[in-house]
Design an enzyme around this catalytic site. Sequence first.
Site, mmCIF file in Angstrom:
data_model
loop_
_atom_site.group_PDB
_atom_site.id
_atom_site.type_symbol
_atom_site.label_atom_id
_atom_site.label_comp_id
_atom_site.label_asym_id
_atom_site.label_seq_id
_atom_site.Cartn_x
_atom_site.Cartn_y
_atom_site.Cartn_z
ATOM 1 N N HIS A 57 0.647 -1.082 0.091
ATOM 2 C CA HIS A 57 0.086 -0.010 0.096
ATOM 3 C C HIS A 57 0.760 1.403 0.009
ATOM 4 C CE1 HIS A 57 1.071 0.004 4.376
ATOM 5 N NE2 HIS A 57 0.424 -1.219 4.310
ATOM 6 N N HIS A 60 4.090 1.412 2.243
ATOM 7 C CA HIS A 60 5.101 0.460 1.475
ATOM 8 C C HIS A 60 5.831 1.379 0.444
ATOM 9 C CE1 HIS A 60 2.811 -2.845 2.971
ATOM 10 N NE2 HIS A 60 3.738 -3.129 3.559
ATOM 11 N N GLN A 177 8.953 -3.744 16.382
ATOM 12 C CA GLN A 177 9.829 -4.332 15.447
ATOM 13 C C GLN A 177 11.287 -3.553 14.944
ATOM 14 O OE1 GLN A 177 8.358 -6.433 11.726
ATOM 15 N NE2 GLN A 177 8.895 -4.190 10.733
ATOM 16 N N SER A 210 -1.890 -3.514 5.888
ATOM 17 C CA SER A 210 -2.414 -4.541 5.034
ATOM 18 C C SER A 210 -3.482 -5.053 5.791
ATOM 19 C CB SER A 210 -1.448 -5.622 4.852
ATOM 20 O OG SER A 210 -0.167 -5.197 4.041
#
Length: 316
Positions: A57, A60, A177, A210
């Site tokens: 999307h 990204h 992350q 996503s």
Amino acid sequence: MTDTTAPALTPPTRPATPPATPPATPVVARTRDELREARSALDDGDVAVVMTMGALHEGHATLIHQARQAHRHVVVTIFLNPLQFGPKEDLSRYPRTFDADLEICTAAGVDLVFAPTPDVIYPDGDPGVRVSAGPLGDVLEGQARPGHFDGMLTVVGKLMHLTRCSAAYFGQKDAQQLLLIRRMCRDLDFPVRVVAVPTVREPDGLAMSSRNTYLTASDRETALCLSAALRAGAEAAPEGPSAVRRAARAVLVREPLALVDYLVLVHPDTLEDVPEWYRGEALLAVAGRVGTTRLIDNLPVLVGPGGGALETFTQA
């Protein structure tokens, strides 16, 4: 996709030579041999990688554009990593949109797309040796998804080796992350510069993900309480940590259809709750379930006089 200062923004640096002219269409490699051949054609060490699980999307695309501006070559990996999914998470449900993904990569000027299957990444099946996230991987998302970060770090490490990248771009949205990838690169001496890119949001404030494709129209309306809570908390940042938590919580309690897993204000290096006397940069993070979909969001904030929302952390 830090020393003790993690999830910090590392400003992209311009290469000594300008970015190479991207190909009209990216080379697509699906095997290790194809990747090795295509990567050898990128004839210098200035290669950035953007790692994805597909279903690309605008978030990204923003990562790719930032990488494209600062590096001669850009590689995108599209790999749905089974090690990141727990027993209660439906891997088969994750959207697979390779043709649309390739169009985004083409428009953004990607040189090479590596789209392997699990047997290419894990030729002997589940790896017997994995990268451990350690204590930082057991809190927040790690507590909700045991083993998730070990699987994430294992594949990120493998993809860094396979693509031989000099830099890797990751979104601030996945703050934990990002922190763990920085720590892995530092602790295990990966020669890769990790660059954080601010969270990309929809016009209504919802963080791009996503997983948003799973939301019904009513779910989406409910989900807006997550970003609204973060904004309310950031507006209260000049008053201190308690005011941040109180303002954010007040927004969430007004939306009973959002089942909140956690709302925290933590130190960006340690993910530990900041005390009331704390002044400085902190991570305001929230996670919850809306309908059948679990969503996460966060906002870096400066706590104390003159404080408020940040796009990314300024510590280097």
